[in-house]
Design a protein around this motif. Structure first.
Motif, PDB file in Angstrom:
ATOM      1  N   LEU A  89       0.823  -1.201   0.000  1.00 15.85           N
ATOM      2  CA  LEU A  89       0.000   0.000   0.000  1.00 15.85           C
ATOM      3  C   LEU A  89       0.865   1.261   0.000  1.00 15.85           C
ATOM      4  CD1 LEU A  89      -2.945   0.978   0.108  1.00 15.85           C
ATOM      5  CD2 LEU A  89      -2.757   0.941   2.589  1.00 15.85           C
ATOM      6  N   LYS A  90       1.880   1.267   0.851  1.00 14.81           N
ATOM      7  CA  LYS A  90       2.766   2.422   0.963  1.00 14.81           C
ATOM      8  C   LYS A  90       3.537   2.669  -0.336  1.00 14.81           C
ATOM      9  CE  LYS A  90       6.365   2.052   3.588  1.00 14.81           C
ATOM     10  NZ  LYS A  90       7.239   1.916   4.754  1.00 14.81           N
ATOM     11  N   GLU A 106       2.542   1.718  -3.274  1.00 14.23           N
ATOM     12  CA  GLU A 106       1.572   1.783  -4.376  1.00 14.23           C
ATOM     13  C   GLU A 106       1.842   0.736  -5.443  1.00 14.23           C
ATOM     14  OE1 GLU A 106       1.527   5.874  -5.681  1.00 14.23           O
ATOM     15  OE2 GLU A 106       0.575   6.537  -3.818  1.00 14.23           O
ATOM     16  N   ILE A 107       2.081  -0.494  -4.989  1.00 19.01           N
ATOM     17  CA  ILE A 107       2.293  -1.636  -5.872  1.00 19.01           C
ATOM     18  C   ILE A 107       1.170  -2.635  -5.607  1.00 19.01           C
ATOM     19  CG2 ILE A 107       3.814  -3.575  -6.438  1.00 19.01           C
ATOM     20  CD1 ILE A 107       6.177  -1.789  -5.753  1.00 19.01           C
ATOM     21  N   THR A 108       0.594  -3.163  -6.668  1.00 18.75           N
ATOM     22  CA  THR A 108      -0.509  -4.110  -6.525  1.00 18.75           C
ATOM     23  C   THR A 108      -0.005  -5.545  -6.650  1.00 18.75           C
ATOM     24  OG1 THR A 108      -1.018  -4.157  -8.895  1.00 18.75           O
ATOM     25  CG2 THR A 108      -2.113  -2.450  -7.561  1.00 18.75           C
ATOM     26  N   GLU A 109      -0.822  -6.474  -6.198  1.00 21.87           N
ATOM     27  CA  GLU A 109      -0.499  -7.884  -6.378  1.00 21.87           C
ATOM     28  C   GLU A 109      -0.460  -8.221  -7.865  1.00 21.87           C
ATOM     29  OE1 GLU A 109      -2.666 -10.687  -3.975  1.00 21.87           O
ATOM     30  OE2 GLU A 109      -2.732  -9.291  -2.299  1.00 21.87           O
ATOM     31  N   TYR A 110      -1.323  -7.597  -8.629  1.00 23.51           N
ATOM     32  CA  TYR A 110      -1.333  -7.796 -10.085  1.00 23.51           C
ATOM     33  C   TYR A 110       0.034  -7.450 -10.678  1.00 23.51           C
ATOM     34  CZ  TYR A 110      -2.642  -7.362 -14.995  1.00 23.51           C
ATOM     35  OH  TYR A 110      -2.704  -7.517 -16.359  1.00 23.51           O
ATOM     36  N   GLN A 111       0.601  -6.322 -10.253  1.00 25.17           N
ATOM     37  CA  GLN A 111       1.919  -5.920 -10.745  1.00 25.17           C
ATOM     38  C   GLN A 111       2.996  -6.916 -10.324  1.00 25.17           C
ATOM     39  OE1 GLN A 111       1.662  -2.010  -8.937  1.00 25.17           O
ATOM     40  NE2 GLN A 111       1.927  -1.047 -10.948  1.00 25.17           N
ATOM     41  N   LEU A 112       2.905  -7.410  -9.101  1.00 26.41           N
ATOM     42  CA  LEU A 112       3.894  -8.396  -8.642  1.00 26.41           C
ATOM     43  C   LEU A 112       3.878  -9.637  -9.523  1.00 26.41           C
ATOM     44  CD1 LEU A 112       3.580  -8.230  -4.750  1.00 26.41           C
ATOM     45  CD2 LEU A 112       5.454  -7.371  -6.161  1.00 26.41           C
ATOM     46  N   VAL A 113       2.681 -10.080  -9.884  1.00 26.15           N
ATOM     47  CA  VAL A 113       2.544 -11.298 -10.696  1.00 26.15           C
ATOM     48  C   VAL A 113       2.925 -11.037 -12.153  1.00 26.15           C
ATOM     49  CG1 VAL A 113       0.891 -13.000 -11.592  1.00 26.15           C
ATOM     50  CG2 VAL A 113       0.810 -12.317  -9.178  1.00 26.15           C
ATOM     51  N   GLU A 121      11.785  -6.984   7.614  1.00 21.47           N
ATOM     52  CA  GLU A 121      10.741  -6.648   8.584  1.00 21.47           C
ATOM     53  C   GLU A 121       9.598  -5.848   7.958  1.00 21.47           C
ATOM     54  OE1 GLU A 121      14.171  -3.732   9.201  1.00 21.47           O
ATOM     55  OE2 GLU A 121      13.998  -5.889   8.957  1.00 21.47           O
ATOM     56  N   ASP A 122       9.772  -5.389   6.723  1.00 24.86           N
ATOM     57  CA  ASP A 122       8.693  -4.728   5.997  1.00 24.86           C
ATOM     58  C   ASP A 122       7.801  -5.739   5.277  1.00 24.86           C
ATOM     59  OD1 ASP A 122       9.578  -2.143   6.702  1.00 24.86           O
ATOM     60  OD2 ASP A 122      11.042  -2.187   5.073  1.00 24.86           O
ATOM     61  N   ILE A 123       8.151  -7.017   5.380  1.00 31.37           N
ATOM     62  CA  ILE A 123       7.382  -8.069   4.725  1.00 31.37           C
ATOM     63  C   ILE A 123       6.767  -9.037   5.729  1.00 31.37           C
ATOM     64  CG2 ILE A 123       7.552 -10.060   3.161  1.00 31.37           C
ATOM     65  CD1 ILE A 123       9.507  -8.425   1.520  1.00 31.37           C
TER      66      ILE A 123
END
Length: 70
Positions: free
Chosen positions: A12-13, A15-22, A58-60
């Motif tokens: 969220l911080k 501004e990356i989506t799960e769609y972009q990760l995939v 720790e951010d994950i």
């Protein structure tokens, strides 16, 4: 128990989506499903996520000592 809540906060911080990760970064949808359901991921995946998100471990994830291992 390992919690991946920081991962979703980081997404969220940043501004990356799960769609972009995939679809852009090549993270498997199964990996995201495993994280959503609290299952383990590999340290290689953790390393890749840290690189993609430009963040620290720790951010994950974090270890919640109040919940015993299963």
């Amino acid at each position: 128990m390992i919690s991946y809540q920081p991962f979703y906060d980081t997404l969220l911080k940043k501004e990356i989506t799960e769609y972009q990760l995939v679809h852009i970064h090549g993270i498997s949808a199964n990996t995201l499903y495993r994280m959503k359901t609290g299952h383990p991921i590999t340290t290689k995946t953790l390393d890749n996520l840290c690189y993609i998100l430009d963040c620290n471990v720790e951010d994950i994830l974090y270890h919640d000592k109040s919940v015993p291992p299963q």
